[in-house]
Design a protein around this motif. Structure first.
Motif, short mmCIF file in Angstrom:
data_model
loop_
_atom_site.label_atom_id
_atom_site.label_comp_id
_atom_site.label_asym_id
_atom_site.label_seq_id
_atom_site.Cartn_x
_atom_site.Cartn_y
_atom_site.Cartn_z
N TRP A 35 -3.40 0.37 -9.71
CA TRP A 35 -4.07 1.63 -9.38
C TRP A 35 -3.45 2.31 -8.16
CZ3 TRP A 35 -6.77 2.20 -4.71
CH2 TRP A 35 -7.04 1.02 -3.99
N THR A 36 -2.69 1.58 -7.37
CA THR A 36 -2.05 2.15 -6.18
C THR A 36 -0.67 2.73 -6.45
OG1 THR A 36 -1.10 -0.03 -5.68
CG2 THR A 36 -3.22 0.49 -4.67
N ASP A 37 -0.13 2.50 -7.66
CA ASP A 37 1.31 2.69 -7.88
C ASP A 37 1.67 4.06 -8.46
OD1 ASP A 37 1.53 0.21 -6.84
OD2 ASP A 37 2.04 -0.82 -8.71
N HIS A 43 1.55 5.69 -2.93
CA HIS A 43 2.57 4.64 -2.88
C HIS A 43 3.77 5.12 -2.08
CE1 HIS A 43 5.43 1.54 -4.05
NE2 HIS A 43 4.39 0.82 -4.42
N GLU A 44 4.32 4.24 -1.27
CA GLU A 44 5.39 4.59 -0.34
C GLU A 44 6.70 4.88 -1.06
OE1 GLU A 44 7.61 2.71 3.64
OE2 GLU A 44 6.10 1.54 2.53
N HIS A 45 6.94 4.23 -2.18
CA HIS A 45 8.25 4.33 -2.82
C HIS A 45 8.23 4.91 -4.23
CE1 HIS A 45 10.00 2.14 0.50
NE2 HIS A 45 9.19 1.12 0.30
N ILE A 46 7.25 4.56 -5.03
CA ILE A 46 7.25 4.97 -6.44
C ILE A 46 7.10 6.48 -6.56
CG2 ILE A 46 6.05 4.79 -8.65
CD1 ILE A 46 5.26 1.94 -7.84
N LYS A 47 7.98 7.07 -7.35
CA LYS A 47 7.96 8.52 -7.58
C LYS A 47 7.34 8.81 -8.95
CE LYS A 47 10.09 9.12 -3.71
NZ LYS A 47 9.32 9.57 -2.51
#
Length: 434
Positions: A35-37, A43-47
Motif C-alpha cells: 500500500w506504500t509503493d 514512496h521515495e523511489h518508485i515512480k
C-alpha cells in the motif's frame, strides 16, 4: 479533529443530476503491491506517474483494505461484494492430494473435480458482470481470473480466460498475457463498445507487479543503483511497468472520448513486501494478517460525481460492488454487506472493517472455518487480530494502535485487555466460526 475531517470528507462525493446514460466502469486491479509503493502514497523511489495523475483526479481512500490477503479470495470478494466466508472461495486451490505435487495434482481426476466444485461455489453468488448485464452492460475480463471460463462461469460477454485446467487453466491462462504483452484486447473492446454505444464494464487485473519480476531492462536500470538488492530493484521496476500499462488504458479512454462518463476504480488484490535476499515476499505481507498484506489505497474517479480529494475514512473491497451497482442505477443484493463509497454520509458513519485470512490450499472447500487462520477487525484506529485456535496453535490475540504504529510493531493486547474483549465481541458478532 475527527469531526472537522468528517465534514471535509462529506464534500468529496457530491450527488449530481443523473446522467442520461449509465456510466461505463473500469476496474483496475493491481497484483501483489504494498500500500506504500506508489508516488502518491509517498514512496521515495518508485515512480507511478499515471496512477499519481489518477489519484489527483480521484477521491482517494488511503485507508483502504481487502478482507483477505490471498488473491483468489480477495478477487472473488471484489466481483461478488461478499466476504470470503459468504462466497466460499477461501483458498487458492483445493486440498493437495497426499503424495502429489501441485503439478501432478493438476492431472488428478479427484483434484480437478474439487477445482470444478470451487468454481461452482463461486457461480452460486451473484457477480458484477451478471448483475450489470441485466442493466444492458457489455463486459470484458482480462488478467487474473480463477473462476473457470470468464464468460460461461463469470458472466462476462467477452473474456480472455478459458479456464480449462487440462489446457493450463488455473488463475487466468490466456488472460495473464495482458499488460506484459500489451493491451490490444482491451483496446478492441473499447472501440467496439463505442461503436455499439453500449455501457461497458472492464475487469483489468494483470498479473503485475506480481512475479515473475522480469521488467524491461530500461526500467530495471532506473532502480538498480537505488538499492543494494537486485530483487528490490526488480520489484520497484515492476511497479512502474504496471503503472505504464494503466497509463496506456486510461490514454485509450481519452483518445476514444470515453472519459467523461466512465467510473474508474483502482485498488490491489493484496499486499507485498519484497524480500531483499530472494524473489519471494517478506513476512507480514502477502498471505498475512497484517496491513502489509491487507491494506490498499482505493481510488475512485467519476467526472462530475466525485470531487478530487483524500479521505481518511475506511474503505474496503466489499464496497466495490455496491458502489458500482448504485452508480449504474441498480440495487446491491441483500447479502452484500458493503456500502456505497460515493455516499458521503454512509462513508463518514462507518468506522469498522472486518476480514479473514485463510490457508493457501483448502482443507475443506465447503467449510470456511476449516481453512481459517485469522480474523481481524479495524475499529477506528484500533486493529485486533484473533487466531482461529483449531488451526493456529500457540498464538494469542494481537492489538495495535494504527494511528501511532502503522507497521504493527507494538502489540498492546496484554496492556489493553478490555479493548481486546470489546473488539472480540464485535468480531464475533460479525462472524463467529464454528
Amino acid at each position: 479533529m475527527l469531526r472537522s475531517f468528517s465534514v471535509f470528507a462529506l464534500t468529496l462525493a457530491i450527488p449530481l443530476p443523473a446522467q442520461a446514460s449509465p456510466p461505463n466502469v473500469v476496474l483496475l486491479v493491481g497484483d501483489d503491491q504494498c500500500w506504500t509503493d506508489y508516488g502518491f502514497m509517498g514512496h521515495e523511489h518508485i515512480k507511478t506517474p499515471h496512477l499519481d495523475k489518477l489519484a489527483r483526479e480521484s477521491l482517494v481512500f488511503k485507508r483502504g483494505y481487502v478482507p483477505s490477503s490471498l488473491c483468489r479470495a480477495s478477487l472473488a470478494t471484489m466481483i461478488t461484494g461478499l466476504y470470503p466466508h459468504q462466497h466460499k472461495i477461501t483458498s487458492n486451490d483445493p486440498p493437495l492430494p497426499k503424495g502429489l505435487t501441485a503439478a501432478q495434482a493438476n492431472k488428478d481426476d479427484s483434484y480437478l473435480k474439487l477445482r470444478a466444485d470451487m468454481v461452482a461455489l463461486f457461480e452460486a453468488s451473484p457477480d458484477l458482470p451478471k448483475l450489470l448485464g441485466k442493466e444492458g452492460y457489455v463486459s470484458l475480463q482480462v488478467g487474473k481470473w480463477w473462476e473457470g471460463n470468464a464468460c460461461r462461469c463469470g458472466g462476462f460477454t467477452e473474456g480472455m480466460t478459458h479456464g480449462d485446467p487440462l489446457k493450463g487453466g488455473r488463475h487466468g491462462d490466456e488472460g495473464l498475457k495482458i499488460g506484459r504483452q500489451g493491451l490490444q484486447p482491451v483496446f478492441d473492446f473499447l472501440d467496439k463498445a463505442k461503436k455499439d454505444q453500449k455501457p461497458f464494464f472492464v475487469w483489468y487485473a494483470p498479473m503485475m507487479p506480481h512475479t515473475p519480476h522480469n521488467p524491461p531492462e530500461r526500467l530495471f536500470n532506473k532502480y538498480k543503483d537505488k538499492t543494494k538488492s537486485e530483487f528490490v530493484a526488480k520489484y520497484w521496476a515492476m511497479c512502474e511497468w504496471f503503472d505504464e500499462t494503466v497509463g496506456d488504458l486510461l490514454g485509450k479512454l481519452e483518445k476514444n472520448g470515453q472519459v467523461e462518463n466512465t467510473l474508474v476504480i483502482y485498488l490491489h488484490d493484496n499486499g507485498w513486501i519484497q524480500d531483499e535476499m530472494s524473489a519471494n515476499f517478506a513476512p507480514r505481507s502477502k498471505r498475512s494478517q497484517y496491513d502489509g498484506g491487507l491494506r490498499t489505497p482505493v481510488l475512485i474517479k467519476w467526472p462530475g460525481h466525485t470531487k478530487p480529494g483524500t479521505s481518511d475514512h475506511l474503505a474496503s473491497s466489499i464496497d466495490l460492488a455496491p458502489t458500482i451497482l448504485r452508480a449504474a442505477g441498480a440495487e446491491p443484493t441483500k447479502d452484500m454487506p458493503g456500502i456505497d463509497l460515493l455516499d458521503p454520509q454512509r462513508v463518514a458513519t462507518r468506522h469498522t472493517l472486518y476480514g479473514e485470512v485463510f490457508e493457501h490450499n483448502a482443507v475443506d472447500i465447503t467449510k470456511p472455518s476449516a481453512n481459517l487462520r485469522h480474523r481481524w477487525i479495524v475499529d477506528g484506529h484500533w486493529k485486533l487480530i484473533v487466531p482461529h485456535e483449531p488451526n493456529v496453535k500457540g498464538e494469542g490475540a494481537e492489538l495495535y494502535d494504527l494511528s501511532k504504529d502503522a507497521n504493527e510493531k507494538g502489540d498492546l493486547a496484554a496492556k489493553r485487555s478490555e479493548k481486546v474483549k470489546e473488539l472480540t465481541k464485535k468480531l464475533d458478532a460479525w462472524w463467529k466460526p464454528e
